[in-house]
Design a protein around this motif. Structure first.
Motif, PDB file in Angstrom:
ATOM      1  N   ARG A   1       0.850  -1.187   0.000  1.00  0.00           N
ATOM      2  CA  ARG A   1       0.000   0.000   0.000  1.00  0.00           C
ATOM      3  C   ARG A   1       0.879   1.227   0.000  1.00  0.00           C
ATOM      4  N   VAL A   2       0.322   2.342  -0.437  1.00  0.00           N
ATOM      5  CA  VAL A   2       1.120   3.560  -0.558  1.00  0.00           C
ATOM      6  C   VAL A   2       0.335   4.753  -0.018  1.00  0.00           C
ATOM      7  N   ALA A   3       1.017   5.593   0.771  1.00  0.00           N
ATOM      8  CA  ALA A   3       0.434   6.861   1.224  1.00  0.00           C
ATOM      9  C   ALA A   3       1.230   7.983   0.572  1.00  0.00           C
ATOM     10  N   VAL A   4       0.544   8.886  -0.112  1.00  0.00           N
ATOM     11  CA  VAL A   4       1.210  10.016  -0.750  1.00  0.00           C
ATOM     12  C   VAL A   4       1.069  11.227   0.164  1.00  0.00           C
ATOM     13  N   MET A   5       2.195  11.849   0.492  1.00  0.00           N
ATOM     14  CA  MET A   5       2.162  12.994   1.408  1.00  0.00           C
ATOM     15  C   MET A   5       2.456  14.306   0.692  1.00  0.00           C
ATOM     16  N   TYR A   6       1.804  15.354   1.160  1.00  0.00           N
ATOM     17  CA  TYR A   6       2.060  16.693   0.649  1.00  0.00           C
ATOM     18  C   TYR A   6       1.953  17.674   1.807  1.00  0.00           C
ATOM     19  N   LEU A   7       2.982  18.419   2.072  1.00  0.00           N
ATOM     20  CA  LEU A   7       3.017  19.413   3.150  1.00  0.00           C
ATOM     21  C   LEU A   7       2.455  18.897   4.470  1.00  0.00           C
TER      22      LEU A   7
ATOM     23  N   ILE B   1      -1.401  13.370   4.516  1.00  0.00           N
ATOM     24  CA  ILE B   1      -1.582  12.314   3.511  1.00  0.00           C
ATOM     25  C   ILE B   1      -2.707  12.764   2.586  1.00  0.00           C
ATOM     26  N   VAL B   2      -2.418  12.837   1.300  1.00  0.00           N
ATOM     27  CA  VAL B   2      -3.455  13.275   0.361  1.00  0.00           C
ATOM     28  C   VAL B   2      -4.109  12.100  -0.353  1.00  0.00           C
ATOM     29  N   GLU B   3      -3.406  10.950  -0.367  1.00  0.00           N
ATOM     30  CA  GLU B   3      -4.004   9.765  -0.980  1.00  0.00           C
ATOM     31  C   GLU B   3      -3.379   8.534  -0.355  1.00  0.00           C
ATOM     32  N   LEU B   4      -4.226   7.515  -0.113  1.00  0.00           N
ATOM     33  CA  LEU B   4      -3.756   6.283   0.523  1.00  0.00           C
ATOM     34  C   LEU B   4      -4.534   5.128  -0.085  1.00  0.00           C
ATOM     35  N   ALA B   5      -3.820   4.182  -0.692  1.00  0.00           N
ATOM     36  CA  ALA B   5      -4.519   3.076  -1.355  1.00  0.00           C
ATOM     37  C   ALA B   5      -3.548   1.927  -1.586  1.00  0.00           C
ATOM     38  N   ASP B   6      -4.083   0.780  -1.985  1.00  0.00           N
ATOM     39  CA  ASP B   6      -3.221  -0.313  -2.425  1.00  0.00           C
ATOM     40  C   ASP B   6      -2.414   0.177  -3.627  1.00  0.00           C
TER      41      ASP B   6
END
Lengths: 327, 325
Positions: free
Chosen positions: A230-236, A239-244
């Motif tokens: 799974r991946v969590a995308v971070m910005y400032l 977490i702006v998006e979290l999904a498989d």
């Protein structure tokens, strides 16, 4: 899904709304607040690899260190096997550290240059009260073997090794006490291209043979896709998006994730794609934009994005996104 | 027929440490054609930066030393020029951008002063004309509010903006050759994409030739037409980008390409990346024969003893490997 995988998916680590605000001195001496982490939550299941990705300054390394309490968070909860790490007594925390380890980005800076490799690898055992010297020696030889180094290298010093070998030693130190959780903070970024694959493969081998769960911090989207469940995308600091991994890479929902993926130069010269144009720089974490933190660079922003902050919501099963236009 | 802009012949560079002389570049030859982007690819210690810096004689001497070779530009050998003549060429005909813009700019001068200085040195412009030209240049590299930014110092810019300023500085005298040493390595991926777009756009508008030094094969595929792969101080393969990425011949090139995970394809569960075994050799321990042989999956007896030479096996595609004699 088989029953077996279900039972292995109890959360090992649960992070709830952690925040970290640093106080920094400005040029003219005034105190400013750096909003490094602005409330992030995620769970890491047993046996799982979770990737934290984002550009420099997004807070991913702060998040990694906060999870291990190498940095004390300003607010929030960190549950490891249902124990609140922030409420633990220091001695209890210390003994729990056996189970949670870290691999750093720069293998040259993370090993003591004045210590021989065997001494570096004996240290975790000493610290955690293992006293049988011959047993420890045996374990060190076993560790070197596990990470693909030979035991006759044990009496050398760090400067006698290449970056890739040093990273193997850093990994050997991290797995010495059979941890359940390893935080890997950009473990291959400092390595040569031809060495990266070796280290990634080693981490995969260890995951299987030792049932390790990884929190994997990286800015390299291709390696994260390859390595993480799974991946969590971070910005400032959020977490702006979290999904498989698969849905995140195939159907990114947040415009920032889309832009990140489109920006990666592909080695296939035939697949030149139309790039999502993102203008401008990452805003300063001392001067956060109002509303959605990404709105200053977002190509699809609307009025509401400048005024209110979108929350991370489940847009479809297991796929979370923090965007008014995509929820 | 492409016109050669810069020709490097048999360039050999060494560094002295203690009593030892270590050869960093083992006599390489190539040409950079007018209007093309040629990528020089390799890992750390492959000699890519040293060979590029040698073009403008920018390697520190000592400990560095150009042992032999010719670098022909306008039929003149840059290695034989007097220091004064060389200074005239630097920045005017051949400009450079570096990996880290913070350490390659003067922190106590405003960026305007730094660009204007170059213009005053190499062009007949007056100071006020140079200022106007500088604003124009900053505009060209998409720096917002150039009239104000001109009077700011390097530390007031972000990494991406600093790299734009560096590019503006390099472009100030409309050089015919731009040497770009890892221009996007220190940048985040979104900013890298912006800089790549900028370089492409500049290329479209001028006949400038770019020698691009990088370790990132993705960046190569994005902007270069031809590529040279270096290993342990030698060029091991060179050819057009489209060919090299689809049908590379040297096992090292193939290994590099295959060890990069594909972004598009769905990886299989627990699939292992293909790896190149071993480590990059240090300059003091370059293996005998083909320097890649200890790591090569197809090494034969001959590879251990005899060094292969770079040989053209198709038009514009050369490789140095005994598998393709």
């Amino acid at each position: 899904m088989t029953i077996q995988t279900k039972t292995t998916q109890a959360p090992l680590l649960e992070v709830r709304n952690i925040k970290k605000h640093f106080q920094a001195k400005g040029i003219s001496g005034e105190t400013q607040t750096v909003y490094a982490l602005n409330g992030i939550s995620f769970t890491l299941r047993e046996g799982e690899t979770l990737g934290l990705v984002g550009e420099s300054g997004c807070g991913k390394s702060t998040a990694a260190r906060t999870v291990l309490r190498l940095i004390e968070p300003t607010a929030g909860e960190i549950l490891y096997r249902n124990q609140d790490l922030l409420a633990l007594r220091p001695d209890k925390m210390r003994s729990l550290r056996k189970e949670m380890q870290i691999i750093f980005q720069d293998p040259f800076a993370s090993l003591n240059p004045r210590k021989r490799i065997d001494k570096i690898l004996e240290e975790p055992f000493d610290i955690h009260g293992f006293t049988n010297p011959s047993k420890i020696k045996e374990r060190v030889v076993g560790l070197l073997d596990k990470v693909g180094l030979s035991s006759d290298q044990a009496d050398k010093y760090p400067h006698e090794f290449s970056g890739g070998q040093l990273q193997r030693i850093g990994i050997a130190r991290a797995i010495a006490l059979n941890p359940s959780l390893i935080v890997a903070d950009e473990p291959v970024s400092a390595l040569d291209v031809s060495i990266r694959a070796q280290v990634i493969n080693l981490l995969l081998d260890l995951k299987e043979s030792m049932q390790i769960s990884y929190l994997f911090i990286s800015h390299d989207m291709a390696i994260v896709r390859h390595f993480c469940d799974r991946v969590a995308v971070m910005y400032l600091g959020k977490i702006v998006e979290l999904a498989d991994s698969e849905p995140l890479y195939n159907k990114p929902q947040h415009p920032y994730t889309e832009a990140l993926l489109a920006a990666i130069p592909s080695i296939d010269p035939e697949t030149k794609k139309e790039r999502m144009k993102i203008k401008g720089d990452l805003p300063n974490a001392m001067d956060m934009p109002r509303g959605c933190a990404f709105h200053t660079r977002c190509p699809i922003r609307e009025k509401q994005c400048e005024e209110s902050i979108p929350q991370l919501k489940e847009a479809r099963p297991g796929h979370h996104v923090a965007c008014f236009l995509r929820e | 027929m492409p016109t050669p802009e810069l020709r490097v012949k048999n360039l050999k560079v060494a560094f002295t440490t203690g009593d030892e002389e270590l050869i960093a570049v083992h006599g390489i030859s190539y040409q950079l054609n007018r209007g093309e982007t040629l990528a020089l690819v390799g890992e750390s210690g492959s000699g890519k930066t040293v060979s590029a810096l040698s073009v403008l004689r920018l390697i520190p001497e000592p400990p560095g030393k150009i042992l032999s070779g010719e670098i022909l530009f306008d039929d003149k050998d840059l290695l034989k020029l007097q220091a004064k003549e060389l200074r005239e060429r630097r920045g005017r005909d051949i400009a450079m951008i570096f990996q880290d813009p913070m350490t390659s700019m003067n922190p106590v001068l405003t960026i305007g002063e730094q660009i204007i200085e170059t213009l005053l040195r190499h062009t007949p412009l007056s100071r006020s004309e140079a200022r106007v030209k500088t604003i124009d240049l900053l505009n060209q590299v998409d720096i917002p509010f150039p009239e104000q930014k001109l009077d700011q110092y390097p530390h007031q810019f972000s990494g991406g903006m600093r790299q734009r300023v560096m590019i503006a500085m390099a472009l100030s005298c409309s050089p015919r050759v731009l040497i770009a040493d890892e221009p996007t390595t220190a940048l985040d991926v979104l900013i890298q994409a912006q800089i790549i777009e900028l370089l492409k756009q500049i290329k479209k508008e001028s006949q400038m030739s770019i020698l691009l030094i990088t370790h990132d094969l993705g960046v190569v595929a994005e902007i270069a037409q031809r590529v040279m792969v270096m290993y342990a101080g030698d060029i091991v393969e060179t050819g057009p980008v489209s060919k090299l990425f689809r049908a590379s011949l040297h096992p090292y090139t193939s290994g590099l390409i295959n060890s990069v995970p594909a972004l598009k394809a769905t990886p299989q569960k627990n699939f292992r990346l293909s790896e190149i075994s071993g480590t990059v050799p240090s300059l003091s321990q370059i293996p005998s024969g083909c320097p890649f042989h200890p790591r090569c999956p197809s090494a034969e007896t001959r590879c251990r003893t005899d060094k292969p030479r770079l040989k053209e096996i198709a038009p514009d595609h050369a490789v140095s490997c005994w598998l393709h004699p």
